[in-house]
Write a protein that holds these residues in place. Structure first.
Motif, PDB file in Angstrom:
ATOM      1  N   GLY A 175     -12.486  14.455  -1.786  1.00 54.32           N
ATOM      2  CA  GLY A 175     -11.321  13.991  -2.594  1.00 54.32           C
ATOM      3  C   GLY A 175     -10.904  12.954  -2.309  1.00 54.32           C
ATOM      4  N   HIS A 176     -12.023  11.646  -2.485  1.00 58.96           N
ATOM      5  CA  HIS A 176     -12.570  10.306  -2.007  1.00 58.96           C
ATOM      6  C   HIS A 176     -11.418   9.815  -1.333  1.00 58.96           C
ATOM      7  N   PRO A 177     -11.502  10.182  -0.128  1.00 54.95           N
ATOM      8  CA  PRO A 177      -9.993   9.371   0.922  1.00 54.95           C
ATOM      9  C   PRO A 177     -10.743   8.178   0.773  1.00 54.95           C
ATOM     10  N   ARG A 178      -9.419   7.788   0.869  1.00 60.37           N
ATOM     11  CA  ARG A 178      -9.392   6.225   0.846  1.00 60.37           C
ATOM     12  C   ARG A 178      -9.338   5.585   2.190  1.00 60.37           C
ATOM     13  N   PRO A 179      -9.834   4.593   2.503  1.00 57.66           N
ATOM     14  CA  PRO A 179     -10.396   3.956   3.832  1.00 57.66           C
ATOM     15  C   PRO A 179      -8.810   4.128   4.789  1.00 57.66           C
ATOM     16  N   ALA A 180      -8.892   4.712   6.453  1.00 63.41           N
ATOM     17  CA  ALA A 180      -7.898   4.176   6.906  1.00 63.41           C
ATOM     18  C   ALA A 180      -7.912   3.281   7.821  1.00 63.41           C
ATOM     19  N   THR A 181      -7.262   2.611   8.234  1.00 62.54           N
ATOM     20  CA  THR A 181      -6.976   1.322   8.804  1.00 62.54           C
ATOM     21  C   THR A 181      -6.050   1.907   9.974  1.00 62.54           C
ATOM     22  N   LEU A 182      -6.401   1.328  11.196  1.00 64.37           N
ATOM     23  CA  LEU A 182      -6.070   1.568  12.566  1.00 64.37           C
ATOM     24  C   LEU A 182      -5.624   0.244  13.266  1.00 64.37           C
ATOM     25  N   SER A 183      -4.388   0.209  13.255  1.00 68.83           N
ATOM     26  CA  SER A 183      -3.829  -1.516  14.552  1.00 68.83           C
ATOM     27  C   SER A 183      -4.102  -1.177  16.114  1.00 68.83           C
ATOM     28  N   VAL A 184      -5.101  -1.907  16.522  1.00 67.17           N
ATOM     29  CA  VAL A 184      -4.660  -1.564  17.783  1.00 67.17           C
ATOM     30  C   VAL A 184      -3.956  -2.797  18.569  1.00 67.17           C
ATOM     31  N   GLN A 185      -3.387  -2.441  19.878  1.00 69.54           N
ATOM     32  CA  GLN A 185      -3.290  -3.451  20.857  1.00 69.54           C
ATOM     33  C   GLN A 185      -4.029  -3.634  21.703  1.00 69.54           C
ATOM     34  N   LEU A 186      -4.516  -4.760  22.064  1.00 71.97           N
ATOM     35  CA  LEU A 186      -5.210  -5.080  23.610  1.00 71.97           C
ATOM     36  C   LEU A 186      -5.152  -5.403  24.808  1.00 71.97           C
ATOM     37  N   ALA A 187      -5.719  -5.471  25.817  1.00 74.64           N
ATOM     38  CA  ALA A 187      -4.526  -5.442  26.952  1.00 74.64           C
ATOM     39  C   ALA A 187      -4.447  -7.045  27.178  1.00 74.64           C
ATOM     40  N   ASP A 188      -5.063  -8.001  26.561  1.00 68.37           N
ATOM     41  CA  ASP A 188      -4.664  -9.084  26.930  1.00 68.37           C
ATOM     42  C   ASP A 188      -3.443  -9.534  25.904  1.00 68.37           C
ATOM     43  N   GLY A 189      -3.161  -8.921  24.955  1.00 71.46           N
ATOM     44  CA  GLY A 189      -2.247  -9.013  23.454  1.00 71.46           C
ATOM     45  C   GLY A 189      -2.537  -9.275  22.356  1.00 71.46           C
ATOM     46  N   THR A 190      -3.992  -9.434  22.739  1.00 66.28           N
ATOM     47  CA  THR A 190      -4.163  -9.529  21.085  1.00 66.28           C
ATOM     48  C   THR A 190      -4.545  -8.564  20.012  1.00 66.28           C
TER      49      THR A 190
END
Length: 492
Positions: free
Chosen positions: A423-438
């Protein structure tokens, strides 16, 4: 030919549209055109005619009965060059005073308001041949036949005056006419696709797609126009690539929304596809052009859209299902922005007003199947069946076995087919916060395995087992089709 600077938008009744169809498919395809744009065109345009290889007579044009004019042409693809000539003849006969005559196919969406705006900048008393065109190495340009093309009044009269030359060209170039009931074998002429078109890659199809064929009416017509000293220009709202809305039509990014709200009378043209921004847009313009095309209503939206596969890989029936939804989306929204998906050869759109449009249907993934007809190394064609839960690597290896060249050619086709099946799903984005705060982001394409993508990130970021398990769970949730396939034990 010269540009015409006019003080008003062209009247819709100065357009005449000819639709080409065929007896085996017209009963299936024409109702979708009628319910989307054809009925409106019938009411407002100077002329609308549908040409076929059979005649259908109706007291009036309705969804239950759409009249067609019979052309002395074959029903198969071999009759397409003949029908193109017939389309312009009938269009002119039906509306001799029209300023523009437009030839489209029965899988095309036409927004007549947007088309009138695009064509209004051209003087119809000069010979214009308009469409999404590509440059051929034989020193002429061809407007692509899926989207179709428009001829100005002057070009139409010139073409009709010399139509025997067109038939002679199509006979000698394409061998599309029969001699005593037997088709002549075509010559050795081959014109491959260029590497890029309008800045996007189009020659990545492994089918060895050639522009030369016994029914390449767009190439024959281009040769004819070249003989008449008329060069293709455009795209002026024509697009050979389809538009997807089944994958969703979200709100556009804020910087695009802000710019689209700029004063409508303080705009300038930046790109032939119809990009408009205010004079004060500044750096926003370059960023928007890098993303795609912006169109406000009616001037900033596509006008003639081919709802079939751009490079002929995916069966076009999958695109024709979207005709009504695409037309509704384009005409109901105040502004749209189109972004080209080069991997899959189609446009996605977003809207820059409050009319957020969600995917119109919920696909049944267990019933979603795409069949690819493939011929590798000139051998007999084989059918490769692709289902929504298939894994591309496994599918390609099973089809090609140990043939590396086959694997390289077929892999991209399988990704295209999976995109359709899901069904032509759009790319999905996940934001991740790493242990060093970045902060970091993971962009997950619909053809990627979220578990595998997560495992790679786990190693890269040296995540603990607990954090890695949470990342896998979060990525899986981004794509409903993957959850479905997991629950049905179809994918691991």
């Amino acid at each position: 030919a010269v540009l015409l600077v006019s003080s008003k938008i062209m009247s819709i009744n100065e357009l005449s549209i000819a639709v080409i169809t065929s007896s085996p498919v017209q009963g299936e395809r024409l109702p979708a055109l009628w319910s989307s744009w054809l009925a409106r065109a019938q009411e407002r345009c100077g002329g609308v005619v549908v040409v076929s290889d059979i005649a259908v007579k109706c007291t009036r044009m309705t969804s239950m009965c759409i009249p067609t004019v019979k052309c002395a042409c074959e029903a198969s693809h071999w009759g397409l060059p003949c029908k193109t000539a017939c389309a312009f003849e009938e269009s002119f006969r039906n509306a001799p005073l029209a300023k523009w005559h437009i030839r489209v196919m029965d899988d095309t969406v036409v927004d007549i308001d947007a088309l009138a705006w695009h064509l209004d900048k051209l003087d119809p008393s000069s010979p214009w041949y308009v469409g999404e065109h590509i440059d051929i190495k034989e020193n002429f340009s061809a407007a692509l036949g899926g989207a179709g093309w428009a001829l100005s009044q002057a070009a139409t009269r010139l073409a009709l005056d010399h139509m025997p030359l067109y038939h002679e060209l199509s006979y000698n170039l394409g061998c599309n006419f029969s001699d005593g009931g037997l088709y002549r074998l075509c010559g050795e002429q081959e014109w491959p696709l260029p590497q890029t078109h309008l800045g996007r890659l189009i020659s990545d199809t492994p089918r060895g797609l050639k522009l030369m064929s016994p029914f390449a009416d767009d190439i024959f017509w281009a040769a004819y126009m070249s003989a008449l000293d008329i060069t293709a220009t455009g795209p002026h709202g024509f697009t050979q690539a389809p538009i997807d809305v089944f994958g969703g039509v979200p709100l556009c990014d804020p910087f695009i929304n802000d710019d689209n709200r700029a004063a409508a009378d303080n705009t300038r043209r930046l790109h032939d596809l119809g990009v408009y921004y205010s004079q004060s847009a500044g750096g926003v313009v370059g960023r928007a052009l890098a993303r795609g095309t912006s169109r406000q209503k009616p001037r900033h939206r596509p006008a003639v859209i081919h709802m079939g596969d751009e490079v002929g890989t995916i069966p076009s029936k999958h695109w024709r299902q979207q005709i009504n939804y695409v037309f509704e989306t384009l005409t109901a929204s105040n502004a749209t922005v189109a972004i080209y998906e080069s991997k899959f050869h189609y446009w996605r759109i977003c809207v820059s007003d409050e009319k957020h449009i969600r995917p119109p249907i919920q696909l049944s993934l267990d019933d979603s199947v795409v069949e690819l007809k493939l011929s590798i190394d000139g051998t007999d064609s084989k059918i490769l069946t692709v289902r929504a839960c298939d894994q591309p690597e496994i599918l390609v290896n099973q089809f090609c076995r140990n043939n590396v060249e086959c694997q390289q050619k077929v892999y991209h086709l399988v990704l295209q087919a999976l995109d359709v099946a899901r069904g032509h799903p759009r790319p999905a984005t996940l934001s991740v916060q790493l242990a060093d705060g970045t902060q970091s982001q993971i962009v997950l394409q619909n053809y990627e395995n979220p578990t595998q993508v997560a495992q790679v990130k786990c190693q890269l970021w040296n995540l603990s087992d607990v954090d890695c398990a949470h990342l896998i769970e979060s990525l899986v949730e981004l794509h409903p089709h993957f959850q479905f396939c997991q629950s049905s034990s179809s994918i691991s």
